[in-house]
Design an enzyme around this catalytic site. Structure first.
Site, PDB file in Angstrom:
ATOM      1  CG  ASN A   1      -1.755   1.250   1.318  1.00 52.10           C
ATOM      2  OD1 ASN A   1      -1.861   1.995   0.347  1.00 52.10           O
ATOM      3  ND2 ASN A   1      -2.360   1.497   2.476  1.00 52.10           N
ATOM      4  CD1 TRP A   2       4.113   1.259  -2.520  1.00 48.41           C
ATOM      5  CD2 TRP A   2       3.781   1.956  -4.628  1.00 48.41           C
ATOM      6  NE1 TRP A   2       4.937   0.533  -3.342  1.00 48.41           N
ATOM      7  CE2 TRP A   2       4.753   0.937  -4.641  1.00 48.41           C
ATOM      8  CE3 TRP A   2       3.408   2.542  -5.836  1.00 48.41           C
ATOM      9  CZ2 TRP A   2       5.363   0.502  -5.820  1.00 48.41           C
ATOM     10  CZ3 TRP A   2       4.003   2.114  -7.006  1.00 48.41           C
ATOM     11  CH2 TRP A   2       4.975   1.100  -6.999  1.00 48.41           C
ATOM     12  CE  LYS A   3       0.154   3.514   4.628  1.00 50.22           C
ATOM     13  NZ  LYS A   3      -0.045   3.661   6.043  1.00 50.22           N
TER      14      LYS A   3
ATOM     15  CG  HIS B   1      -6.070   1.895   4.897  1.00 46.63           C
ATOM     16  ND1 HIS B   1      -5.618   2.862   5.757  1.00 46.63           N
ATOM     17  CD2 HIS B   1      -5.046   1.022   4.725  1.00 46.63           C
ATOM     18  CE1 HIS B   1      -4.349   2.596   6.078  1.00 46.63           C
ATOM     19  NE2 HIS B   1      -3.979   1.476   5.464  1.00 46.63           N
TER      20      HIS B   1
ATOM     21  CD  GLU C   1      -3.075   5.628   6.412  1.00 43.12           C
ATOM     22  OE1 GLU C   1      -3.050   5.731   5.177  1.00 43.12           O
ATOM     23  OE2 GLU C   1      -2.140   5.121   7.064  1.00 43.12           O
TER      24      GLU C   1
ATOM     25  CD  GLU D   1      -3.975  -2.594   7.174  1.00 42.25           C
ATOM     26  OE1 GLU D   1      -2.823  -2.756   6.797  1.00 42.25           O
ATOM     27  OE2 GLU D   1      -4.656  -1.614   6.871  1.00 42.25           O
TER      28      GLU D   1
ATOM     29  N   GLY E   1       1.754   2.202  10.577  1.00 40.73           N
ATOM     30  CA  GLY E   1       2.675   3.334  10.423  1.00 40.73           C
ATOM     31  C   GLY E   1       3.338   3.770  11.714  1.00 40.73           C
TER      32      GLY E   1
ATOM     33  CB  SER F   1       4.704  -1.803  11.974  1.00 41.76           C
ATOM     34  OG  SER F   1       4.228  -0.489  12.154  1.00 41.76           O
TER      35      SER F   1
HETATM   36  C1  PEP Z   1      -1.074   0.127   5.851  1.00 41.65           C
HETATM   37  O1  PEP Z   1      -1.088   1.285   5.486  1.00 41.65           O
HETATM   38  O2  PEP Z   1      -1.996  -0.620   5.495  1.00 41.65           O
HETATM   39  C2  PEP Z   1       0.027  -0.337   6.697  1.00 41.65           C
HETATM   40  C3  PEP Z   1      -0.064  -1.528   7.226  1.00 41.65           C
HETATM   41  O3  PEP Z   1       1.083   0.525   6.882  1.00 41.65           O
HETATM   42  P1  PEP Z   1       2.468   0.170   7.643  1.00 41.65           P
HETATM   43  O4  PEP Z   1       2.972  -1.115   7.066  1.00 41.65           O
HETATM   44  O5  PEP Z   1       3.367   1.329   7.316  1.00 41.65           O
HETATM   45  O6  PEP Z   1       2.160   0.052   9.089  1.00 41.65           O
END
Ligand code: PEP
Length: 253
Positions: free
Chosen positions: A11-13, A93, A95, A165, A171, A211
């Site tokens: 997931n490059w966001k 997600h 976010e 998640e 993050g 993470s």
């Molecule tokens: C995500 O954005 O779905 C995610 C898991 O980010 P990160 O790996 O940076 O925690």
């Protein structure tokens, strides 16, 4: 028990435009034998989707409209995504839930819209730290799963990937412990078995996100109910992402 093919998704966001996306793809080299064991997905920004070419990757969008078409300025429909080769779309997600106020109702509408067009949702769920500490893990997951999958039939749900998640791990550099991750994944699988059937629950892939990185991937991906990862930070660099793909290959080798 079904042998579920691991699915590793980047997931490059809001990172990497078309030029950087092409650079990443060119740098990322994988053996054909590995590609048979693992599914690799890249969720890129809309304008970089067409740059994710080649047979190595399935292309994912990070969002979509819950509407078919029309006067919705700034939105992108699922049929437009399909036209540029998108196969998966992230939904729910954290976010999008926390920064853009997306509700379970909207997430459900997007899941239905995606499935109606023959694409597949990567449907994200997860609790905040406050919810976990208040002992509400199961009730939060139950609400998100039940509401997010409302109206989706057996055949439809088999085209969904669920991403567990924990919000406190996204993050932050903090990862769920193997015990916490396995417990939550088993819980989600149990909820799907209750809503659908145990056979369907056995087939659905549930990714871990929060993470995940080369240092913890082997342990997480080796757990019985973890079928891959949804990865943000550690998926921005091709070498780091490749290392995660190798961990997924090893988990089924
Ligand atoms: C995500 O954005 O779905 C995610 C898991 O980010 P990160 O790996 O940076 O925690």
């Amino acid at each position: 028990m079904t042998l579920r093919k691991p699915i590793i998704a980047a997931n490059w966001k809001m990172n990497k435009g078309p030029a950087e996306a092409s650079e990443f793809v060119a740098h990322f080299k994988l053996e054909a034998a590995d590609l048979e064991k693992v599914e690799i997905v890249i969720a890129a920004p809309f304008i970089a989707l067409s740059s994710i070419t080649g047979k190595n990757f399935a292309v994912a969008a990070q969002n979509c409209s819950d509407k078919e078409s029309g006067a919705y300025t700034g939105e992108i429909s699922v049929s437009m995504l399909k036209e540029v080769g998108v196969e998966y779309v992230l939904t729910g997600h954290s976010e999008r839930r926390s920064l853009y106020g997306e509700t379970d109702l909207e997430v459900n509408a997007k899941n239905c819209q995606i499935l109606d067009h023959g694409l597949k949702p990567i449907f994200c769920i997860g609790e905040t730290l406050a919810e976990r500490e208040a002992g509400n893990l199961k009730s939060v997951l139950k609400t998100q799963v039940t509401e997010g999958l409302k109206g989706i039939c057996n055949e439809g749900v088999l085209n969904c990937v669920v991403a567990y998640e924990p919000v406190w791990a996204i993050g932050t550099g903090v990862t769920a412990s193997p015990e916490q991750a396995q417990e939550a994944h088993a819980m989600v699988r149990g909820l799907i078995a209750e809503l659908y059937t145990p056979e369907i629950a056995d087939q659905i892939r549930i990714q871990y996100g929060g993470s995940m990185k080369p240092a913890n991937a082997d342990e997480l991906l080796g757990l019985p109910d973890i079928d891959g990862g949804l990865v943000g930070g550690a998926a921005l660099d091709p070498e780091s992402f490749l290392s995660l793909v190798r961990s997924a290959v090893n988990s089924v080798s």
